[in-house]
Design a protein around this motif. Sequence first.
Motif, short mmCIF file in Angstrom:
data_model
loop_
_atom_site.label_atom_id
_atom_site.label_comp_id
_atom_site.label_asym_id
_atom_site.label_seq_id
_atom_site.Cartn_x
_atom_site.Cartn_y
_atom_site.Cartn_z
N ASN A 163 0.82 -1.21 0.00
CA ASN A 163 0.00 0.00 0.00
C ASN A 163 0.85 1.26 0.00
OD1 ASN A 163 -2.55 -1.24 -0.01
ND2 ASN A 163 -2.53 -1.53 2.21
N GLN A 164 2.04 1.20 0.58
CA GLN A 164 2.90 2.38 0.66
C GLN A 164 3.76 2.57 -0.58
OE1 GLN A 164 4.84 3.38 4.45
NE2 GLN A 164 4.13 1.40 5.23
N LEU A 165 4.08 1.48 -1.27
CA LEU A 165 5.06 1.54 -2.36
C LEU A 165 4.70 2.48 -3.51
CD1 LEU A 165 7.71 0.37 -3.57
CD2 LEU A 165 6.30 -1.43 -4.59
N PRO A 166 3.49 2.42 -4.09
CA PRO A 166 3.20 3.28 -5.25
C PRO A 166 3.35 4.77 -4.96
CG PRO A 166 1.57 1.54 -5.08
CD PRO A 166 2.36 1.50 -3.81
N GLY A 167 2.76 5.25 -3.87
CA GLY A 167 2.85 6.67 -3.55
C GLY A 167 4.28 7.11 -3.29
N PHE A 168 5.04 6.26 -2.61
CA PHE A 168 6.42 6.59 -2.29
C PHE A 168 7.24 6.75 -3.57
CE2 PHE A 168 10.81 5.72 -1.23
CZ PHE A 168 11.00 6.35 -0.02
N LEU A 169 7.10 5.81 -4.50
CA LEU A 169 7.90 5.87 -5.72
C LEU A 169 7.40 6.96 -6.67
CD1 LEU A 169 8.71 2.14 -6.58
CD2 LEU A 169 10.13 3.84 -5.42
N GLU A 170 6.11 7.23 -6.66
CA GLU A 170 5.60 8.29 -7.54
C GLU A 170 6.13 9.66 -7.13
OE1 GLU A 170 1.34 7.85 -7.85
OE2 GLU A 170 1.56 6.44 -9.52
N ARG A 172 9.06 10.06 -6.41
CA ARG A 172 10.47 10.02 -6.82
C ARG A 172 10.64 9.71 -8.30
NH1 ARG A 172 9.54 9.30 -1.80
NH2 ARG A 172 11.06 9.87 -0.18
N GLY A 173 9.63 10.07 -9.09
CA GLY A 173 9.79 10.00 -10.54
C GLY A 173 9.24 8.77 -11.22
N PHE A 174 8.56 7.89 -10.48
CA PHE A 174 7.96 6.70 -11.06
C PHE A 174 6.46 6.90 -11.23
CE2 PHE A 174 11.78 5.27 -8.93
CZ PHE A 174 12.30 4.28 -9.75
N THR A 175 5.89 6.25 -12.24
CA THR A 175 4.44 6.27 -12.45
C THR A 175 3.94 4.84 -12.49
OG1 THR A 175 4.56 8.32 -13.74
CG2 THR A 175 2.56 6.98 -13.97
N ALA A 176 3.00 4.50 -11.62
CA ALA A 176 2.45 3.15 -11.57
C ALA A 176 1.57 2.90 -12.80
CB ALA A 176 1.65 2.94 -10.29
N GLU A 177 1.68 1.69 -13.37
CA GLU A 177 0.88 1.29 -14.53
C GLU A 177 -0.32 0.49 -14.06
OE1 GLU A 177 1.87 1.41 -18.23
OE2 GLU A 177 2.71 3.19 -17.26
N TYR A 218 6.60 3.00 -14.57
CA TYR A 218 7.42 3.65 -15.59
C TYR A 218 8.32 4.64 -14.88
CZ TYR A 218 8.97 6.02 -19.80
OH TYR A 218 9.75 6.55 -20.81
N ASP A 219 9.63 4.50 -15.08
CA ASP A 219 10.60 5.41 -14.48
C ASP A 219 10.76 6.60 -15.42
OD1 ASP A 219 12.77 6.77 -13.46
OD2 ASP A 219 13.97 4.98 -13.07
N ASN A 220 10.19 7.74 -15.05
CA ASN A 220 10.20 8.92 -15.92
C ASN A 220 11.58 9.55 -16.04
OD1 ASN A 220 7.16 9.46 -16.50
ND2 ASN A 220 7.24 9.03 -14.31
N ILE A 221 12.48 9.25 -15.12
CA ILE A 221 13.84 9.77 -15.20
C ILE A 221 14.69 8.89 -16.10
CG2 ILE A 221 15.93 10.27 -13.86
CD1 ILE A 221 14.11 10.94 -11.49
N ALA A 222 14.64 7.58 -15.89
CA ALA A 222 15.42 6.64 -16.70
C ALA A 222 14.72 6.30 -18.01
CB ALA A 222 15.68 5.36 -15.92
N ARG A 223 13.41 6.62 -18.11
CA ARG A 223 12.60 6.35 -19.30
C ARG A 223 12.58 4.86 -19.64
NH1 ARG A 223 14.00 11.48 -23.36
NH2 ARG A 223 13.41 13.10 -21.86
N CYS A 224 12.21 4.06 -18.65
CA CYS A 224 12.08 2.63 -18.87
C CYS A 224 11.07 2.08 -17.86
CB CYS A 224 13.42 1.92 -18.71
SG CYS A 224 14.12 2.03 -17.05
N TYR A 225 10.56 0.89 -18.15
CA TYR A 225 9.63 0.22 -17.25
C TYR A 225 10.39 -0.66 -16.27
CZ TYR A 225 5.79 1.62 -20.32
OH TYR A 225 4.89 2.36 -21.05
N VAL A 226 9.84 -0.80 -15.08
CA VAL A 226 10.38 -1.73 -14.09
C VAL A 226 9.22 -2.47 -13.44
CG1 VAL A 226 12.40 -0.30 -13.59
CG2 VAL A 226 10.36 -0.04 -12.19
N GLU A 227 9.44 -3.73 -13.16
CA GLU A 227 8.44 -4.52 -12.44
C GLU A 227 8.94 -4.74 -11.02
OE1 GLU A 227 6.07 -8.23 -13.90
OE2 GLU A 227 7.76 -9.02 -12.75
N VAL A 228 8.03 -4.65 -10.05
CA VAL A 228 8.37 -4.93 -8.65
C VAL A 228 7.49 -6.08 -8.18
CG1 VAL A 228 8.55 -4.04 -6.31
CG2 VAL A 228 8.97 -2.51 -8.25
N GLN A 229 8.12 -7.08 -7.59
CA GLN A 229 7.41 -8.22 -7.01
C GLN A 229 7.57 -8.16 -5.49
OE1 GLN A 229 9.25 -11.66 -8.75
NE2 GLN A 229 8.56 -11.19 -10.82
#
Length: 329
Positions: A163-170, A172-177, A218-229
């Motif tokens: 529950n905390q992960l998406p907001g925390f990373l967003e 810092r430049g990430f966008t949840a898909e 989607y990492d808007n700084i690195a311009r690539c997708y990442v998956e987190v498990q």
Amino acid sequence: MKKLNDYLYSGDTVLKILQRYSDDLKQSAKDTDNQIDLWHCNFLLQIAELLQHNDFLTSQSQRIREFYKLMATEYPFLSFTFKGRIKSLIRAEAKFNGYIVEYIYEYYIKHGSYPSLPELKNALNCFRDLIAYRIVISLPKCHLKAGEICADEEIKYLYDVANQLPGFLEERGFTAELSSLRSQKKSPLLKASVSPYYRDYIADSELNGYRSLHITFYDNIARCYVEVQLRTKEMDDFAEIGPANHLGYEKRQESERARRDAIPQGENIYFDDAYERGILLQQLELSELDVNMFSAMDNSLINDGCGLYRGRLILPYEHLSRFQYDLVD
């Protein structure tokens, strides 16, 4: 037809193999007007960029490490690991061709015809896990209260972390898909604000018993997708060394990707090329390859320093619980 197997016996590095394979494939695609091979070239270039120009990984791993530090502060009683990897060349190549085979085969069985080129291209937009991170948590039994069941408590903490992960990373430049599994069953422990982004294989486990939470950013700084498990230690053991282990998963995939009984040879060039490339990769004897910085005794005993087969580890962090630190000290 150009295929990766032809480039694995020259003694070149993985980057040189990628460069030669993609260059030759691109020229062949232009000569034959093969739009899927051009798409294939772009896919290979993504891998080359990850391996060659990887300064962004430092920024990306540092930002993800901030979440590791947050967890260490908020959950000092938990043990957990953070790991990251770049998908290896052979696995990425097998997945790309395997997906073409699976998509065309299943489309043909359902419709009695082949997908159009735009439909096939759209289906190949699904690759989001060339870079992947995994968070595995464990609750030492010494921290359990009377009457608590360890597995149940770990799952509660896992969903809390999720529950905390998406907001925390967003921040810092990430966008949840949004998850592609729109009708999947979800746990009520997932907040409504984050639930649409997760693929919940805990509440809706796979037939083989695999359980995990998956989310793509989607990492808007690195311009690539990442998956987190996200998994508990029990789930991770089940997936890595238990009945749902990756070897069994790969064997099932190989079986599915070896199907062509319903597809006559010569009717669909995209299926034929991907099928042949996939079958040849399944038949590789790794000990016979000549790739710089790679050696293997057989298909199991591998020393891979270059991301050719197992993948390149990019983020190894481990946190011991407060009690375990006491023991270490």
